[in-house]
Design a protein around this motif. Structure first.
Motif, PDB file in Angstrom:
ATOM      1  N   ALA A 184     -25.132  54.935 -29.487  1.00  0.00           N
ATOM      2  CA  ALA A 184     -24.176  53.685 -30.073  1.00  0.00           C
ATOM      3  C   ALA A 184     -22.768  53.910 -29.613  1.00  0.00           C
ATOM      4  O   ALA A 184     -21.853  52.925 -29.988  1.00  0.00           O
ATOM      5  N   GLY A 185     -22.300  54.929 -28.903  1.00  0.00           N
ATOM      6  CA  GLY A 185     -20.860  55.190 -28.511  1.00  0.00           C
ATOM      7  C   GLY A 185     -20.403  54.268 -27.265  1.00  0.00           C
ATOM      8  O   GLY A 185     -19.211  54.361 -27.116  1.00  0.00           O
ATOM      9  N   LYS A 186     -21.371  53.904 -26.670  1.00  0.00           N
ATOM     10  CA  LYS A 186     -21.151  53.132 -25.383  1.00  0.00           C
ATOM     11  C   LYS A 186     -20.149  54.080 -24.436  1.00  0.00           C
ATOM     12  O   LYS A 186     -19.089  53.408 -23.764  1.00  0.00           O
ATOM     13  N   LEU A 187     -20.432  55.281 -24.298  1.00  0.00           N
ATOM     14  CA  LEU A 187     -19.790  56.123 -23.473  1.00  0.00           C
ATOM     15  C   LEU A 187     -20.376  56.125 -22.057  1.00  0.00           C
ATOM     16  O   LEU A 187     -21.524  55.631 -21.786  1.00  0.00           O
ATOM     17  N   ARG A 188     -19.250  56.565 -21.218  1.00  0.00           N
ATOM     18  CA  ARG A 188     -19.801  56.458 -19.844  1.00  0.00           C
ATOM     19  C   ARG A 188     -20.672  57.936 -19.327  1.00  0.00           C
ATOM     20  O   ARG A 188     -19.795  58.910 -19.358  1.00  0.00           O
TER      21      ARG A 188
ATOM     22  N   LEU B 144     -15.622  46.634 -34.530  1.00  0.00           N
ATOM     23  CA  LEU B 144     -16.519  45.413 -34.697  1.00  0.00           C
ATOM     24  C   LEU B 144     -16.335  44.428 -33.637  1.00  0.00           C
ATOM     25  O   LEU B 144     -17.307  43.477 -33.632  1.00  0.00           O
ATOM     26  N   VAL B 145     -15.449  44.716 -32.635  1.00  0.00           N
ATOM     27  CA  VAL B 145     -15.436  43.731 -31.641  1.00  0.00           C
ATOM     28  C   VAL B 145     -16.110  44.094 -30.372  1.00  0.00           C
ATOM     29  O   VAL B 145     -16.810  43.405 -29.873  1.00  0.00           O
ATOM     30  N   LYS B 146     -15.961  45.517 -30.001  1.00  0.00           N
ATOM     31  CA  LYS B 146     -16.835  45.902 -28.905  1.00  0.00           C
ATOM     32  C   LYS B 146     -18.226  46.318 -29.321  1.00  0.00           C
ATOM     33  O   LYS B 146     -18.704  47.058 -28.431  1.00  0.00           O
ATOM     34  N   LYS B 147     -18.498  46.596 -30.683  1.00  0.00           N
ATOM     35  CA  LYS B 147     -19.687  46.889 -31.079  1.00  0.00           C
ATOM     36  C   LYS B 147     -20.103  48.336 -30.760  1.00  0.00           C
ATOM     37  O   LYS B 147     -21.060  48.555 -29.920  1.00  0.00           O
ATOM     38  N   ARG B 148     -19.312  49.293 -30.979  1.00  0.00           N
ATOM     39  CA  ARG B 148     -19.600  50.616 -30.542  1.00  0.00           C
ATOM     40  C   ARG B 148     -19.175  51.410 -31.707  1.00  0.00           C
ATOM     41  O   ARG B 148     -17.950  51.247 -32.502  1.00  0.00           O
ATOM     42  N   VAL B 149     -19.580  52.690 -31.909  1.00  0.00           N
ATOM     43  CA  VAL B 149     -19.286  53.644 -32.722  1.00  0.00           C
ATOM     44  C   VAL B 149     -17.989  54.406 -32.450  1.00  0.00           C
ATOM     45  O   VAL B 149     -17.940  54.866 -31.033  1.00  0.00           O
ATOM     46  N   LEU B 150     -16.758  54.602 -32.948  1.00  0.00           N
ATOM     47  CA  LEU B 150     -15.781  55.428 -32.787  1.00  0.00           C
ATOM     48  C   LEU B 150     -15.685  56.558 -33.114  1.00  0.00           C
ATOM     49  O   LEU B 150     -15.218  57.425 -32.510  1.00  0.00           O
TER      50      LEU B 150
ATOM     51  N   ALA C  70     -17.855  62.826 -22.254  1.00  0.00           N
ATOM     52  CA  ALA C  70     -17.802  61.269 -22.435  1.00  0.00           C
ATOM     53  C   ALA C  70     -16.732  60.832 -23.356  1.00  0.00           C
ATOM     54  O   ALA C  70     -15.842  59.991 -23.134  1.00  0.00           O
ATOM     55  N   TYR C  71     -16.731  61.508 -24.560  1.00  0.00           N
ATOM     56  CA  TYR C  71     -16.037  61.227 -25.613  1.00  0.00           C
ATOM     57  C   TYR C  71     -14.654  61.343 -25.542  1.00  0.00           C
ATOM     58  O   TYR C  71     -13.702  60.922 -25.906  1.00  0.00           O
ATOM     59  N   ALA C  72     -14.351  62.457 -24.763  1.00  0.00           N
ATOM     60  CA  ALA C  72     -12.842  62.893 -24.457  1.00  0.00           C
ATOM     61  C   ALA C  72     -12.205  61.836 -23.548  1.00  0.00           C
ATOM     62  O   ALA C  72     -11.108  61.600 -23.619  1.00  0.00           O
TER      63      ALA C  72
END
Length: 413
Positions: free
Chosen positions: A405-409, A175-181, A143-145
């Protein structure tokens, strides 16, 4: 019935189903049909293939049938290309990213792992936590890829404690989409080099970052300066106010230690009164504060300065905040002149910090950027770590951080 429930289509069929009473397990044996070879193509050149041979019998854990464990077994066919003679194993439609689980079982386990420690999930589903972690690694990596960072322009960075001792990971968030990058071990300036490399691998660009919110770490400031030329450093207001609370507490401790008669009785067990805002005090704390507010305490003066500094962040614009911050710094220096025995040293150092980092502090008023998401993430993830009683390594922690917290699919199929 099982054929329809599994959605096998025309290429596969359930050849046998049985229930083993001794182990309480339902076994579903599946085999391919002749129509499979009409659709399968060589992964190398897309050529026609034929059945070359079969593997040994393999098994996959599936969702329970009623309350009984269910396993799918199959001797998977291996195809051979008629053109290039390449031999390969045919991937069955039920197989997840892990070789031991079906897609449906992996999806169910992922739902549980969001809410429970992995070890507890392993007990619940009757699997080992090693297998579940292996499955989670593959799901998160896949998912991260696919994650897209092309719209990232406002980044927050903060450190997160791994375990006892000086072990930290640095976490970067949108900080806009509130997800860990991105997360990596260490808290030095090289963490920014690793971040921008990963950012560009996911369609982002280092010079597209216009805001970078952080604490006043020199290493992070150096990392931004060396890697993101267009980024404006924004010093997080929560970090500054936290430093102000610490400075007030240092004044309190110093005043108790070197103050005159009656100081100890007035300030004993008042630490949390000075850390809270007046509206958050309990009735008992409010009564205690009322009884000592007229005692001309240095701690009370420092507390008032902390409240005024906090109120400055309610200013409507940058110019107003700039004027109020300058007045606040002069106020601290003026009061410190009359304070003996270095009792106000912590507040003096705080105002020096404000003066030294004034540009980054005032950048808050450009877009109202804060690290509130990072602080909330730290709190939530600390609770997750406590519930899991810690993680084996930083790799496990970072994987769980992306997962939560990454909002991954997810799941990835």
């Amino acid at each position: 019935m099982f054929h329809d429930l599994l959605g096998l289509g025309l290429n596969w069929e359930v050849s046998e189903s049985c229930f083993q009473k001794e182990t309480g397990t339902v076994f579903l044996e599946i085999k391919e049909t002749t129509r499979l070879w009409e659709t399968v193509r060589c992964p190398k050149d897309g050529g026609m293939v034929f059945c070359y041979d079969h593997t040994e019998k393999l098994s996959w854990r599936h969702l329970n049938v009623f309350e009984h464990r269910c396993e799918i077994t199959c001797k998977l066919p291996r195809g051979k290309c008629r053109q290039c003679d390449h031999v390969f194993r045919v991937r069955p439609p039920w197989e997840g990213l892990s070789n031991h689980f079906t897609k449906e079982f992996e999806a169910f386990a992922l739902v549980l792992m969001r809410e429970m420690p992995v070890s507890k999930v392993a007990q619940t589903v009757g699997e080992t936590d090693t297998r579940l972690w292996r499955m989670l690694f593959r799901q998160v990596d896949a998912a991260y890829a696919e994650a897209d960072f092309s719209s990232v322009s406002c980044v927050g960075v903060d450190e997160m404690h791994i375990s006892k001792g000086q072990e930290y990971v640095t976490v970067f968030a949108d900080l806009v989409k509130k997800r860990v990058l991105f997360a990596t071990e260490g808290i030095d300036h090289t963490t920014w080099e690793k971040f921008v490399k990963t950012l560009e691998e996911h369609n982002g660009h280092r010079h597209a970052i216009t805001q970078a919110s952080m604490d006043m770490s020199r290493a992070y400031q150096r990392g931004v300066a060396e890697n993101c030329r267009n980024a404006q450093v924004v010093f997080d207001k929560f970090h500054l106010l936290s430093n102000a609370s610490e400075a007030v507490d240092k004044v309190r401790r110093k005043e108790i230690r070197v103050g005159g008669k009656g100081i100890w009785e007035w300030l004993h067990k008042t630490q949390w009164i000075w850390r809270k805002n007046p509206e958050n005090l309990t009735e008992k704390q409010r009564a205690r504060l009322t009884s000592i507010k007229d005692k001309n305490l240095w701690t009370a003066k420092a507390y008032q300065m902390r409240l005024v500094l906090q109120d400055i962040y309610r200013s409507e614009n940058r110019s107003t905040a700039w004027r109020r911050l300058r007045v606040w710094c002069r106020w601290v220096r003026w009061v410190a002149r009359f304070c003996k025995r270095g009792m106000f040293d912590s507040m003096t150092k705080l105002q020096e910090t404000v003066v030294r980092h004034l540009k980054g502090i005032l950048a808050h008023w450009n877009q109202g950027v804060t690290n509130a998401f990072m602080e909330g993430l730290n709190s939530v993830f600390s609770a997750t770590k406590r519930r899991a009683r810690g993680y084996r390594s930083s790799t496990h922690l970072i994987t769980m951080l992306y997962f939560i917290a990454g909002k991954l699919r997810l799941p990835q199929f």
